[in-house]
Design a protein around this motif. Structure first.
Motif, PDB file in Angstrom:
ATOM      1  N   ARG A  66      17.902  44.542  32.257  1.00 18.54           N
ATOM      2  CA  ARG A  66      18.767  43.573  32.961  1.00 18.54           C
ATOM      3  C   ARG A  66      20.240  43.924  32.780  1.00 18.54           C
ATOM      4  NH1 ARG A  66      14.927  39.502  31.838  1.00 18.54           N
ATOM      5  NH2 ARG A  66      15.924  39.039  29.855  1.00 18.54           N
ATOM      6  N   ARG A  67      20.589  44.363  31.571  1.00 13.79           N
ATOM      7  CA  ARG A  67      21.985  44.764  31.356  1.00 13.79           C
ATOM      8  C   ARG A  67      22.330  45.994  32.196  1.00 13.79           C
ATOM      9  NH1 ARG A  67      21.119  42.762  25.990  1.00 13.79           N
ATOM     10  NH2 ARG A  67      20.215  44.722  25.299  1.00 13.79           N
ATOM     11  N   ALA A 101      25.216  38.598  32.966  1.00 10.55           N
ATOM     12  CA  ALA A 101      24.035  39.381  32.579  1.00 10.55           C
ATOM     13  C   ALA A 101      23.791  39.292  31.076  1.00 10.55           C
ATOM     14  CB  ALA A 101      24.207  40.832  33.007  1.00 10.55           C
ATOM     15  N   GLU A 125      36.099  34.445  55.380  1.00 10.65           N
ATOM     16  CA  GLU A 125      34.978  35.386  55.352  1.00 10.65           C
ATOM     17  C   GLU A 125      34.544  35.759  56.769  1.00 10.65           C
ATOM     18  OE1 GLU A 125      35.238  32.740  53.499  1.00 10.65           O
ATOM     19  OE2 GLU A 125      34.678  33.194  51.425  1.00 10.65           O
ATOM     20  N   GLU A 162      21.950  43.345  41.686  1.00 15.02           N
ATOM     21  CA  GLU A 162      21.183  42.144  41.373  1.00 15.02           C
ATOM     22  C   GLU A 162      19.702  42.470  41.468  1.00 15.02           C
ATOM     23  OE1 GLU A 162      22.516  39.183  44.115  1.00 15.02           O
ATOM     24  OE2 GLU A 162      24.503  39.065  43.188  1.00 15.02           O
ATOM     25  N   MET A 194      35.585  25.951  55.951  1.00 11.41           N
ATOM     26  CA  MET A 194      35.897  26.478  54.625  1.00 11.41           C
ATOM     27  C   MET A 194      35.564  27.959  54.515  1.00 11.41           C
ATOM     28  SD  MET A 194      35.360  23.514  51.820  1.00 11.41           S
ATOM     29  CE  MET A 194      33.591  23.249  51.872  1.00 11.41           C
ATOM     30  N   GLU A 195      34.787  28.491  55.479  1.00 15.15           N
ATOM     31  CA  GLU A 195      34.410  29.907  55.412  1.00 15.15           C
ATOM     32  C   GLU A 195      35.124  30.738  56.469  1.00 15.15           C
ATOM     33  OE1 GLU A 195      30.104  29.461  53.222  1.00 15.15           O
ATOM     34  OE2 GLU A 195      30.075  29.844  55.367  1.00 15.15           O
ATOM     35  N   HIS A 232      35.964  27.680  49.623  1.00 13.96           N
ATOM     36  CA  HIS A 232      34.835  28.616  49.580  1.00 13.96           C
ATOM     37  C   HIS A 232      35.250  30.073  49.407  1.00 13.96           C
ATOM     38  CE1 HIS A 232      31.118  26.282  51.122  1.00 13.96           C
ATOM     39  NE2 HIS A 232      31.861  25.542  50.337  1.00 13.96           N
ATOM     40  N   SER A 233      36.542  30.345  49.361  1.00 18.83           N
ATOM     41  CA  SER A 233      36.964  31.742  49.186  1.00 18.83           C
ATOM     42  C   SER A 233      36.555  32.205  47.799  1.00 18.83           C
ATOM     43  CB  SER A 233      38.470  31.861  49.346  1.00 18.83           C
ATOM     44  OG  SER A 233      38.893  33.126  48.881  1.00 18.83           O
ATOM     45  N   LYS A 234      35.949  33.394  47.734  1.00 16.61           N
ATOM     46  CA  LYS A 234      35.498  33.884  46.427  1.00 16.61           C
ATOM     47  C   LYS A 234      36.595  34.665  45.714  1.00 16.61           C
ATOM     48  CE  LYS A 234      30.757  33.222  47.052  1.00 16.61           C
ATOM     49  NZ  LYS A 234      29.397  33.496  46.660  1.00 16.61           N
ATOM     50  N   ALA A 240      23.029  45.025  35.704  1.00 11.60           N
ATOM     51  CA  ALA A 240      24.350  44.406  35.852  1.00 11.60           C
ATOM     52  C   ALA A 240      25.451  45.458  35.782  1.00 11.60           C
ATOM     53  CB  ALA A 240      24.558  43.349  34.773  1.00 11.60           C
ATOM     54  N   GLU A 244      21.271  34.762  36.055  1.00 11.95           N
ATOM     55  CA  GLU A 244      21.488  35.356  37.381  1.00 11.95           C
ATOM     56  C   GLU A 244      22.501  34.501  38.124  1.00 11.95           C
ATOM     57  OE1 GLU A 244      17.649  35.526  39.206  1.00 11.95           O
ATOM     58  OE2 GLU A 244      16.951  37.092  37.832  1.00 11.95           O
ATOM     59  N   ASP A 245      23.233  35.123  39.045  1.00 14.37           N
ATOM     60  CA  ASP A 245      24.099  34.299  39.907  1.00 14.37           C
ATOM     61  C   ASP A 245      23.844  34.650  41.363  1.00 14.37           C
ATOM     62  OD1 ASP A 245      25.300  36.738  39.513  1.00 14.37           O
ATOM     63  OD2 ASP A 245      27.346  35.978  39.528  1.00 14.37           O
ATOM     64  N   PRO A 246      22.672  34.178  41.856  1.00 14.70           N
ATOM     65  CA  PRO A 246      22.253  34.555  43.210  1.00 14.70           C
ATOM     66  C   PRO A 246      23.253  34.128  44.277  1.00 14.70           C
ATOM     67  CG  PRO A 246      20.932  32.725  42.397  1.00 14.70           C
ATOM     68  CD  PRO A 246      21.724  33.245  41.230  1.00 14.70           C
ATOM     69  N   GLU A 247      24.035  33.110  44.004  1.00 22.15           N
ATOM     70  CA  GLU A 247      24.991  32.665  45.019  1.00 22.15           C
ATOM     71  C   GLU A 247      26.408  33.144  44.709  1.00 22.15           C
ATOM     72  OE1 GLU A 247      24.288  29.312  47.073  1.00 22.15           O
ATOM     73  OE2 GLU A 247      22.239  29.009  46.397  1.00 22.15           O
ATOM     74  N   HIS A 283      11.033  34.670  47.620  1.00 25.63           N
ATOM     75  CA  HIS A 283      11.269  34.546  46.190  1.00 25.63           C
ATOM     76  C   HIS A 283      12.198  33.377  45.888  1.00 25.63           C
ATOM     77  CE1 HIS A 283      11.932  35.706  42.063  1.00 25.63           C
ATOM     78  NE2 HIS A 283      13.210  35.442  42.272  1.00 25.63           N
ATOM     79  N   ARG A 302      30.575  39.318  36.004  1.00 23.65           N
ATOM     80  CA  ARG A 302      29.185  39.695  36.291  1.00 23.65           C
ATOM     81  C   ARG A 302      28.497  40.225  35.031  1.00 23.65           C
ATOM     82  NH1 ARG A 302      30.796  41.233  41.556  1.00 23.65           N
ATOM     83  NH2 ARG A 302      31.272  43.328  40.836  1.00 23.65           N
ATOM     84  N   ARG A 303      29.233  41.001  34.234  1.00 18.99           N
ATOM     85  CA  ARG A 303      28.642  41.491  32.983  1.00 18.99           C
ATOM     86  C   ARG A 303      28.357  40.338  32.024  1.00 18.99           C
ATOM     87  NH1 ARG A 303      31.971  46.164  33.955  1.00 18.99           N
ATOM     88  NH2 ARG A 303      33.787  45.196  32.982  1.00 18.99           N
ATOM     89  N   HIS A 349      20.857  30.909  50.719  1.00 14.37           N
ATOM     90  CA  HIS A 349      21.600  32.109  50.369  1.00 14.37           C
ATOM     91  C   HIS A 349      20.739  33.359  50.580  1.00 14.37           C
ATOM     92  CE1 HIS A 349      24.328  34.731  48.250  1.00 14.37           C
ATOM     93  NE2 HIS A 349      23.269  35.221  47.650  1.00 14.37           N
ATOM     94  N   GLU A 362      14.320  39.563  42.618  1.00 10.95           N
ATOM     95  CA  GLU A 362      12.863  39.459  42.518  1.00 10.95           C
ATOM     96  C   GLU A 362      12.358  39.977  41.172  1.00 10.95           C
ATOM     97  OE1 GLU A 362      10.615  39.531  45.809  1.00 10.95           O
ATOM     98  OE2 GLU A 362      12.252  39.335  47.244  1.00 10.95           O
TER      99      GLU A 362
END
Lengths: 410, 410
Positions: free
Chosen positions: B208-209, A212, B62, B217, B58-59, A234-236, B212, A217-220, A24, A208-209, B24, B220
Motif C-alpha cells: 500500500r505504501r 497511505a 474544473e 490508487e 462550484m465546479e 469545490h476547487s481542489k 502511494a 484511502e481517499d477515493p474522492e 466496487h 497523499r503519503r 465518484h 479495488e
C-alpha cells in the motif's frame, strides 16, 4: 441501523429487498455484507427473515464471515440460460432472477438497491416487472429503505468512524508540521531543502503519503486550496501555486477505511505566518458560527432549521447567503452539513429544501461546516467538525482538533 | 474511441445521450469529461453535435478545461421546482430534465448512462418515459453505446495505460526487493529486523505504501496471497499468515491513476527461496500457456476462441477446466482475460459464452491471464500481462516484467 431493516420493510409494505452490484465499494452491498469485500454478490432479505447471499464461488472464503446462508451462484446456471436464450443477456438475466426468486420463495413487492448503470438498471427492472408475475418491482426515488436504515449508526459503526476521526486528525497535524518545517524566502514563499519553491502540488503529494501511512484511502481526493482557490468551495487547489505566507488555506480531507468502508470528513482553514485582518475577521465569524450551531443542536429538530440559522447568523453580520440567491458565488453559498458513513455525503442532509424532512436523532453522525467564500478577494474559510448524537441524545464532537487560523513559521 | 460516439449513435438510432452521476469515479462521466474531476455534472450530446455540460456552479473551474459549452445547473432552478412540487423530488427531477431538454432541443430516442442506485434509476427513467412525450427512453442492457466506444483506445489513452504499466511493474519490483531483504529463520519463515515473523499483512501494508509512493490508487485492493489462499483466485490473502519459503505467492495488482482514471492489471506468481517440484510444474505449464496464447493472437478473431484455446491447452496437460464444469473449484476455473481502461474489467471480455461476440481489433487493451488453482494442495499460479493491439494490428505487451517463479533469498 441494520436491525431496523425488517421494521422499515413493514412500514413500506415491502416483502423483500434485493441488493446487487458489480461496482466496487457499493455502499448498499457493503452495508449488508459488513464490508466482507464481496464484488459479485446478490443479497436477498425477505421481511422478518435473515439475509441470504448468492455469491461467486471464487468469493466463498470472504463470504463465510457473513454468517448468512450462502448459495453459490453457479447453482442457478446463468450460462445455460444464456445459451437457451441465444446469448440475449437481458432475457437470460430475467430467467436467472426468476430461478433465484422461486428457489428462495421471493414474491410480492420487491425493492432493488445497489449501484448499476442507470440504463441497464432500467432495462432489467422493466423486464422483471413485465415478465415475472409473482413480483412487483417497487421504485423508491426518495429516502429509500437502505439509506433510511443507514442514517442511524450502531455502536460498532460509530467506533469505526471515531477511529477514522483520530487518524484523519493525525494527517492534518502532520501536514501542519510539514508546512512549519519549511524555510521562508524574501518574497514570503516557502522553500524546500533543495531550494525550489514549495508548491500546492508538493503539499498534495505529501498529504497523499500521509493518507497511505495511516492505512487509509481517499477515493474522492481532498481539498488543499490556497488564496483565490480557497474561495471556491469545490476547487481542489491549483498544483503549481507557490505556498505563500498570509494567504487562506482551506484543507478539507475526507478519507475512508481501506477497501471502501466508513468515511470521515474534516476541514480547517489555515494561514502561514500571519493573517491579514480581513481574513482573521472572516475566520472569527465562521468559527463563531460553528460554535453557535453546535451549541444549539437538539434532538427532534428539523435539520433545515440549522441551515436557516446559519444563513441568519451570517446575514446579521453583513454576508450574502444562499437564502437570498441560490446561485450566489460569494458569501455563504453551500449547505451546512451532511451525514457521514459508508458514503461521504449521506442522510441526514441539512439543506433547506421542501423535500428535506430530516430531524436530528440519536445515532446520527453528521458534519457541521459553515464557510464564507470570496474568490475575488482571494480568500475563503471553512471549518468542519463531525458530530455524533449518542443514544442519550448527547452531542459528541468526533473531531479532536484545535481551531487556530495562523500556523506560526520560524 | 470518443470520436466514434456520433457514428455509434447513428448505428443505434439514438438522437441524444445523457450521462449523469452522483458517484465518484463513474467511468462514463469520466470518459466524457476527460477526467476533469466533476462530480455533479450532466453531459448531453446530440447526434452529430459536440457534447454540452450542465455543471454545479462550484465546479466551474474544473469544467472550464473541457472546452464544452457550459451551463450552470442553477439556470434550471431545481429548488424552485421542488417547492412547486411540494418536496416531491421525483416530480421535480422530471420537470428539471424537461426544462433542460427543451432548452437544449433534446428529443427523440435518448440513451441514459452513468452509475446510479438501480431502484432510483428505474423510478426516474420510468417517470421520464411516461411524462415527457417528446423523448423515448432507450434501454441498452448489453453492449451499451458508451462501453462500445470505450472498447477501443486512442493514442492518448494508451499512453496513460502504458505509463500505469511502468509504475505498476515498479511496485512489483520493489515488493520483490522488500521480500528479498528479510532474514530467514530455522523454520523457513521470514523475520523482520525487530525479530517478529513477517506476515502477509506486513507485506500488504508495504505494498500500500509503494502504491502511494507511485502516486496511484488501488480502489479495488490487490491480491497478495500465499499457499492455500493463492489457490483461490479472488482471495486477497489472510493477513496473519507468516511468509514462508517454498510456497506459491500470487501477486495480482490493479491500481489506477489518482483521482479515478485508467487502470493497469498484472500478476506474477512467486516462490521464496526454492520451489517444490509440483509448483514448478504448475508454473511452467501456466507460463507455456501464456506464451502460446500471446503468440496466437490475431486481429478479427473472436475472443471466445482464446478461452477455448486455453482450456484445450490445459486439458491436454491433464488439468480440469471450466469447459467441462462451470462450477469447478480447482484447475483452470476462470476466463482468460478482459479489457482494461477506466474500469478494471471492461470489454472486450474473453469468456466463452454465447453473448460474447467480441473480436480482437486495433485499439483494444486487454489482459491475458491463464492460471491453475489447487487450494487443497495449498497452491495456485497465475501470470497476467496486458496486451495492446496497435493501429497496425501488432500486439504490444505493456507489461515489462520478467517471468521467474523463484525469488532467491540470501
Amino acid at each position: 441501523m441494520r436491525e431496523d431493516l425488517s421494521r422499515l420493510m413493514a412500514e413500506r409494505n415491502l416483502d423483500a429487498i434485493v441488493v446487487s452490484d458489480k461496482v466496487h465499494g457499493n455502499p448498499p452491498l457493503t452495508y449488508l455484507t459488513k464490508g466482507a469485500g464481496l464484488t459479485q454478490a446478490l443479497i436477498i432479505q425477505k421481511r422478518g427473515a435473515a439475509p441470504q447471499a448468492i455469491i461467486n464461488p471464487m468469493e466463498r472464503e470472504e463470504a463465510a464471515v457473513l454468517g448468512y446462508p450462502l448459495t453459490l451462484s453457479s447453482r442457478y446456471k446463468y450460462h445455460d440460460l444464456l445459451r437457451e436464450h441465444d446469448g440475449d443477456a437481458l432475457r437470460a438475466t430475467v430467467a436467472y432472477y426468476a430461478r433465484i426468486f422461486e428457489d428462495l420463495g421471493v414474491q410480492g413487492r420487491v425493492g432493488f438497491y445497489g449501484l448499476a448503470d442507470q440504463g441497464q438498471a432500467y432495462a432489467l427492472l422493466t423486464a422483471l416487472e413485465e415478465s415475472l408475475s409473482e413480483i412487483h418491482v417497487v421504485a423508491e426515488f426518495q429516502d429509500d429503505l437502505i439509506s433510511a436504515a443507514r442514517t442511524t449508526k450502531d455502536t460498532a459503526e460509530v467506533a469505526r468512524i471515531r477511529e477514522m476521526g483520530r487518524r484523519t486528525a493525525e494527517i492534518v497535524r502532520q501536514t501542519e508540521a510539514f508546512l512549519r518545517e519549511h524555510a521562508v524566502d524574501d518574497e514570503e514563499r516557502l522553500r524546500r531543502t533543495d531550494g525550489e519553491i514549495l508548491t500546492v502540488g508538493d503539499v498534495h503529494a505529501h498529504i497523499r503519503r500521509l493518507v497511505a501511512l495511516q492505512g487509509l484511502e481517499d477515493p474522492e481526493g481532498f481539498i488543499f486550496a490556497t488564496g483565490r482557490d480557497s474561495g471556491i468551495p469545490h476547487s481542489k487547489g491549483a498544483l503549481e501555486t507557490p505556498m505563500h505566507l498570509g494567504e487562506s488555506i482551506v484543507f478539507d480531507i475526507f478519507p475512508c477505511e481501506a477497501g471502501g468502508g466508513y468515511f470521515f470528513d474534516m476541514t480547517r482553514t489555515f494561514c502561514l505566518g500571519y493573517a491579514p485582518d480581513k481574513l482573521q475577521r472572516l475566520y472569527d465569524d465562521v468559527f463563531a458560527c460553528t460554535r453557535h450551531i453546535i451549541a444549539n443542536l437538539k434532538v427532534d429538530t428539523p435539520t433545515r432549521r440549522y441551515q436557516q440559522m446559519t444563513c441568519a447568523f451570517f446575514r446579521e453580520r453583513g454576508y450574502a447567503t444562499v437564502e437570498e440567491d441560490a446561485s450566489a458565488l460569494s458569501g455563504y453559498i453551500h449547505s451546512l452539513g451532511h451525514g457521514v458513513g459508508l458514503e461521504l455525503h449521506e442522510t441526514p442532509m441539512f439543506r433547506d429544501t421542501p423535500d428535506n424532512t430530516a430531524q436530528i436523532a440519536p445515532g446520527h453522525v453528521f458534519t457541521v461546516e459553515p464557510g464564507l467564500y470570496y474568490p475575488d478577494k482571494g480568500m475563503g474559510c471553512r471549518i468542519e467538525d463531525v458530530i455524533y448524537v449518542d443514544p442519550d441524545g448527547n452531542f459528541q464532537n468526533l473531531t479532536d482538533y484545535p481551531y487556530q487560523l495562523v500556523i506560526p513559521m520560524a
